[in-house]
Enzyme design. Structure first.
Site, PDB file in Angstrom:
ATOM      1  N   LEU A 268       0.397  -1.036   0.504  1.00 19.91           N
ATOM      2  CA  LEU A 268      -0.404   0.137  -0.037  1.00 19.91           C
ATOM      3  C   LEU A 268       1.465   1.072   0.174  1.00 19.91           C
ATOM      4  O   LEU A 268       1.227   2.104  -0.444  1.00 19.91           O
ATOM      5  CB  LEU A 268      -1.061  -0.039   1.124  1.00 19.91           C
ATOM      6  CG  LEU A 268      -1.410  -1.287   1.558  1.00 19.91           C
ATOM      7  CD1 LEU A 268      -3.202  -1.011   2.436  1.00 19.91           C
ATOM      8  CD2 LEU A 268      -2.621  -1.249   0.113  1.00 19.91           C
TER       9      LEU A 268
ATOM     10  N   PHE B 176       5.479   2.727   0.807  1.00 22.08           N
ATOM     11  CA  PHE B 176       6.734   2.749   1.759  1.00 22.08           C
ATOM     12  C   PHE B 176       7.314   3.643   2.448  1.00 22.08           C
ATOM     13  O   PHE B 176       6.998   4.991   0.811  1.00 22.08           O
ATOM     14  CB  PHE B 176       7.366   1.810   0.665  1.00 22.08           C
ATOM     15  CG  PHE B 176       7.683   0.249   0.133  1.00 22.08           C
ATOM     16  CD1 PHE B 176       8.156  -0.726   1.640  1.00 22.08           C
ATOM     17  CD2 PHE B 176       7.718   0.000  -1.425  1.00 22.08           C
ATOM     18  CE1 PHE B 176       8.054  -1.832   0.758  1.00 22.08           C
ATOM     19  CE2 PHE B 176       7.697  -1.247  -1.879  1.00 22.08           C
ATOM     20  CZ  PHE B 176       8.049  -2.242  -0.370  1.00 22.08           C
ATOM     21  N   SER B 177       7.929   3.448   2.713  1.00 23.23           N
ATOM     22  CA  SER B 177       8.299   4.604   3.546  1.00 23.23           C
ATOM     23  C   SER B 177      10.103   3.945   4.000  1.00 23.23           C
ATOM     24  O   SER B 177       9.746   3.144   4.551  1.00 23.23           O
ATOM     25  CB  SER B 177       7.639   5.733   5.082  1.00 23.23           C
ATOM     26  OG  SER B 177       8.386   5.187   6.214  1.00 23.23           O
ATOM     27  N   ASN B 178      10.562   4.888   4.501  1.00 19.47           N
ATOM     28  CA  ASN B 178      12.129   4.896   4.668  1.00 19.47           C
ATOM     29  C   ASN B 178      11.694   4.342   6.533  1.00 19.47           C
ATOM     30  O   ASN B 178      12.365   3.291   6.437  1.00 19.47           O
ATOM     31  CB  ASN B 178      12.697   6.206   4.787  1.00 19.47           C
ATOM     32  CG  ASN B 178      14.201   5.811   5.054  1.00 19.47           C
ATOM     33  OD1 ASN B 178      15.262   4.467   5.174  1.00 19.47           O
ATOM     34  ND2 ASN B 178      15.125   6.203   6.305  1.00 19.47           N
ATOM     35  N   GLY B 179      10.472   4.418   6.758  1.00 17.93           N
ATOM     36  CA  GLY B 179      10.601   3.731   7.926  1.00 17.93           C
ATOM     37  C   GLY B 179      10.115   1.679   8.204  1.00 17.93           C
ATOM     38  O   GLY B 179      10.201   0.730   9.014  1.00 17.93           O
TER      39      GLY B 179
ATOM     40  N   VAL C  67       3.565  -0.048   4.143  1.00 12.68           N
ATOM     41  CA  VAL C  67       1.986  -0.536   4.672  1.00 12.68           C
ATOM     42  C   VAL C  67       1.468  -1.930   3.639  1.00 12.68           C
ATOM     43  O   VAL C  67       1.601  -1.638   3.092  1.00 12.68           O
ATOM     44  CB  VAL C  67       1.454   0.021   4.536  1.00 12.68           C
ATOM     45  CG1 VAL C  67      -0.175   0.476   5.234  1.00 12.68           C
ATOM     46  CG2 VAL C  67       2.502   1.320   5.989  1.00 12.68           C
TER      47      VAL C  67
ATOM     48  N   ASP D 196      -1.469  14.194  13.634  1.00 16.30           N
ATOM     49  CA  ASP D 196      -1.047  13.937  12.711  1.00 16.30           C
ATOM     50  C   ASP D 196      -2.220  14.097  11.571  1.00 16.30           C
ATOM     51  O   ASP D 196      -2.221  13.093  10.569  1.00 16.30           O
ATOM     52  CB  ASP D 196      -0.201  12.461  12.335  1.00 16.30           C
ATOM     53  CG  ASP D 196       0.510  13.167  10.444  1.00 16.30           C
ATOM     54  OD1 ASP D 196       1.007  14.044  10.203  1.00 16.30           O
ATOM     55  OD2 ASP D 196       0.809  11.726  10.846  1.00 16.30           O
TER      56      ASP D 196
END
Length: 864
Positions: free
Chosen positions: A232, A234-237, A240, A365
């Site tokens: 769903l 991607f992030s650097n963390g 999902v 947020d």
């Protein structure tokens, strides 16, 4: 938002700038201030500090070592690497400061390059093995994020990949100029740096690394109770994922947290935030606006949170689909319908946020991508990584810059501020991101919203009051482009531009986009001094000898790596210097450029052969140097030969495909070939221009409002650089020579995008100013009409959405809207230039796009 820009926001509150130890409040690592060892070369960059033995031999490419470290271990790792590499004569580089390290390992950072603190350059595989073995012992206990592009050595902070050591470039399949390595046949090919370890086909993995690759491949998701179906986000963390419970068949969402990666402002990594989100979801269990927590587990070192799958779309997607001001013609019924929908959404979001507050939780947020709407009408808030307890009266450590509260707000005030920004943001998307530049701007935004939409004034007034808070705010008076006279507006724009000048700096003269910090970027037309001086001259603001001398010095002794092209480099500088009367300097610069390997450049106008050929045609005419004109014709033939046929481009622009449009696509070659026809009369050049134009039009789609826009598959683009309005400029020049019913219909479709009432950015290349330039060109081509003049007035008025005060003048934010820009492509100089194309008595056109035969002339089209 482009995460690259965040690094350049650290040094200055008003402009994008670099952190070099002398600007901003952030200091370098102690190792960056150590005395350079005798016999070593040192180069200090904006981001990296480079060190190499002066008499050493650094290969052009090979196996490189990356050292990763968390914040707590960074200085120890740097000390170990320095003390190891210097006595042994091993070249290396490291990130110069902790803020840069944290930013490049933030949640929004690029996944492929994140986590690298140090890069070490062994001269061969024997040294590679030795350095890895010995540093593995010395760095034992150092913790760091996994470098996704690399192969991990053991279980410590060392990673390896094969790639380039020195910058070399080639043209990729999508037409982009990219970093390159040499293959086994001696050809330069792209140096792929994706978020997964891979080997070039001709490179053999050293035997001593085979066990490490086997260990990496041993970790799989096959044994999980959940089947991963798709990604769903991607992030650097971490990722999902959409998945399915193997036992029940229930669809679920899995959120991944990578250890030591995806740092936030509080220094927490993705794992810490994921565990925090788990705890918050437990506290909020049972609320309809909160997804249900289902599971939490670890796989290897990665943590996973499993939650209910909410089958809905983000509020942002609904906004983009419904927003009425991006259509070519204003539809009052659509405006009213959208307003009613937005006013229905706002209390639902507020109710969901208040439900969290009743459980003692501050969401922290809130923005449209974290609000899901289902077809059944359920509204769900997602992503609780930075939620806080109301009783702590704390601030969130991450947040969307358009919704992040100022430092005078804490606790539940954070959510109240974001709700107020959402109220304005539904009617003025993304523009609250400008408020840190001038809080009083919210008063003007509120005025524009109530003037544009039938929204009750009290709704907007409440949002404005919440955003302003208790601070006494008096708006700075600036000229309004829609109501004040051109001389006043022009003088105000010039005042802001000139007030920003920093002639004592060598890297840039006028602050602009972050691209100006690439080698030579501070010189060029797009982002450097040449473009600003060009805009000032074209607008009738006069000449500035001190700044022209700054440009001359820089261009006659350019930094290594400076581009050769028109908008990105030295040919554009030569064009502007010639315009300003420095003809011999222009010729000297071009002569130097033509000794470089220019044949390998792409075909584009921005930095490729089209822009170079057009510059040579121009200088050939102004100087009488026939050799320049002959070389320009040669380049035109090269472009015609390399174009292919109308169907030889994909139907989608960008990504892994070549980009369409005036700056990077086939419209640049079309413009060059049209100029070649005008100067030589060869009809094959006009044939080639038609092919090029059809290539770009192949990548366009007709929108519901009848406008023709470039499609990237997931969005459409109307803009000057790689959208349809840039194609319109090339079409207009071509159709002055050869009539073509299909192309004339395409021109009408491309020009329809200039009728939209809202553009997220004001700039020339990707915003409203580019529409004004296209309207000016259309008015010159057709002689104008009442409808066209009304469009011009409307777009000039629309500049007010982004107008901001600076130094007693009028200025505009650059790309991403987080800082002001004075450059030509993204900022105030581009807006000044655009306004001059429709307001100055003497006709003004974007270079090479005016009517053939000179400003004000109209050439009658002939039938093909």
């Amino acid at each position: 938002m482009n995460a690259q820009y965040e690094v350049y926001c650290l040094a200055d509150r008003i402009f994008y700038d670099t952190l070099d130890g002398s600007r901003g409040e952030h200091t370098d690592f102690p190792q960056a201030t150590r005395e350079v060892p005798p016999g070593w070369r040192h180069q200090a960059g904006d981001t990296w500090m480079h060190y190499a033995p002066a008499d050493g031999r650094t290969p052009a490419q090979g196996w490189k070592i990356h050292v990763s470290a968390c914040v707590e271990d960074a200085e120890r790792a740097l000390e170990v690497v320095w003390d190891y590499c210097v006595p042994r004569g091993v070249a290396f580089k490291f990130l110069r400061s902790l803020p840069i390290m944290a930013m490049l390992n933030s949640k929004a950072a690029a996944r492929g390059s994140s986590g690298k603190l140090v890069t070490i350059y062994p001269v061969d595989e024997a040294q590679l093995e030795l350095v890895l073995k010995e540093l593995d012992e010395l760095l034992r206990g150092v913790r760091g994020p996994y470098v996704l592009s690399d192969l991990r050595y053991g279980d410590g902070p060392l990673f390896v990949r094969y790639g380039g050591f020195v910058p070399r470039h080639c043209v990729a399949d999508n037409g982009e100029l990219v970093l390159a390595v040499e293959d086994d046949a001696g050809r330069l090919v792209p140096d792929v740096r994706g978020p997964a370890f891979s080997l070039p086909s001709w490179v053999r993995l050293p035997a001593f690394l085979e066990s490490h690759l086997a260990a990496r491949n041993a970790v799989t998701t096959g044994g999980l109770p959940y089947e991963i179906e798709s990604v769903l986000q991607f992030s650097n963390g971490g990722g999902v994922y959409l998945g399915r419970d193997r036992g029940t068949g229930r669809r679920v969402v899995l959120k991944e947290g990578r250890p030591h990666a995806g740092l936030d402002a509080a220094g927490r990594d993705a794992v810490a935030r994921l565990a925090h989100e788990r705890d918050m979801l437990r506290r909020l269990a049972g609320l309809d606006a909160v997804p249900e927590l289902l599971d939490y587990f670890t796989l290897g070192e990665h943590h996973f949170l499993v939650q209910e799958f909410v089958d809905g779309n983000p509020l942002q997607r609904h906004l983009v689909k419904r927003y009425p001001l991006t259509r070519a013609v204003r539809d009052e019924e659509a405006v009213a319908g959208y307003t009613a929908w937005a006013l229905e959404m706002l209390p639902k979001v507020r109710q969901a946020v208040r439900a969290l507050h009743e459980r003692g939780v501050v969401f922290g947020d809130l923005h449209p991508n974290n609000i899901l709407l289902t077809e059944e009408g359920r509204l769900v808030l997602i992503d609780y990584e930075v939620a806080t307890l109301a009783e702590d009266n704390a601030r969130a450590s991450l947040g969307h810059p358009a919704f992040g509260a100022p430092r005078d707000r804490n606790g539940v005030e954070i959510d109240e501020y974001a709700l107020a920004c959402l109220c304005l943001g539904l009617f003025a998307p993304q523009l609250t991101i400008m408020l840190p530049l001038d809080r009083a701007k919210v008063l003007h935004l509120g005025e524009l919203v109530t003037r544009t939409f039938p929204v009750p004034p009290e709704v907007v007034e409440e949002a404005v009051t919440t955003i302003l808070g208790a601070t006494e705010t008096t708006p700075t008076r600036i000229p309004r482009p829609e109501s004040d006279g051109w001389p006043e507006v022009r003088e105000s724009l010039a005042r802001a531009i000139l007030a920003s000048a920093t002639p004592g700096r060598k890297d840039r003269l006028f602050p602009g986009d972050i691209a100006q910090f690439r080698p030579g970027g501070g010189l060029g037309v797009a982002h450097g001094a040449a473009g600003v001086l060009y805009a000032l001259e074209r607008a009738g603001c006069g000449r500035f000898p001190e700044y022209e001398e700054w440009l001359r010095r820089g261009a006659l002794d350019p930094e290594p790596g400076t581009g050769l092209g028109f908008y990105d480099g030295l040919h554009g500088v030569a064009y502007v210097l010639d315009l300003l009367g420095h003809r011999q300097d222009a010729l000297d610069i071009v002569e130097r450029c033509m000794r470089e390997k220019w044949e390998a450049l792409d075909l584009g106008l921005f930095g490729g052969l089209s822009g170079i050929g057009l510059t040579l045609f121009h200088l050939g005419e102004t100087t009488g140097e026939t050799g320049l004109t002959e070389l320009a014709h040669r380049i035109a033939r090269v472009c015609a030969d390399r174009l292919g046929g109308p169907g030889d481009v994909p139907e989608i622009s960008g990504g892994s495909n070549p980009r369409a449009g005036l700056m990077y696509g086939s419209s640049g070659p079309a413009l060059l070939l049209t100029h070649a026809y005008e100067r030589g009369g060869d009809p094959s050049m006009l044939d080639g221009a038609a092919v090029a134009l059809r290539q770009d039009l192949r990548r366009c789609t007709t929108s519901e409002d009848g406008s023709l826009q470039v499609t990237q598959g997931w969005r459409v683009l109307p803009y000057l650089d790689e959208g349809s309005v840039g194609i319109a400029l090339a079409l207009g020049r071509y159709l002055a020579h050869r009539d073509d019913a299909d192309l004339r219909t395409a021109l009408d479709g491309c020009e329809r995008v200039t009728g939209a009432g809202f553009y997220v950015q004001p700039g020339l290349f990707t915003g409203r100013a580019g529409m004004i330039v296209a309207l000016g060109a259309g008015r010159a081509r057709t002689g104008g009409s009442t409808a066209l003049n009304d469009l011009v007035s409307a777009q000039l008025s629309g500049l007010g959405w982004h107008a901001l005060p600076y130094a007693g003048g009028l200025a505009f934010p650059g790309d991403q809207l987080m800082r002001l820009s004075m450059d030509f492509a993204t900022g105030t100089a581009g807006v000044l230039f655009a306004m001059s194309t429709v307001l100055r008595d003497e006709p003004v056109f974007l270079p090479f796009t005016g009517p053939p035969g000179g400003a004000g002339s109209l050439t009658k089209a002939t039938t093909a």
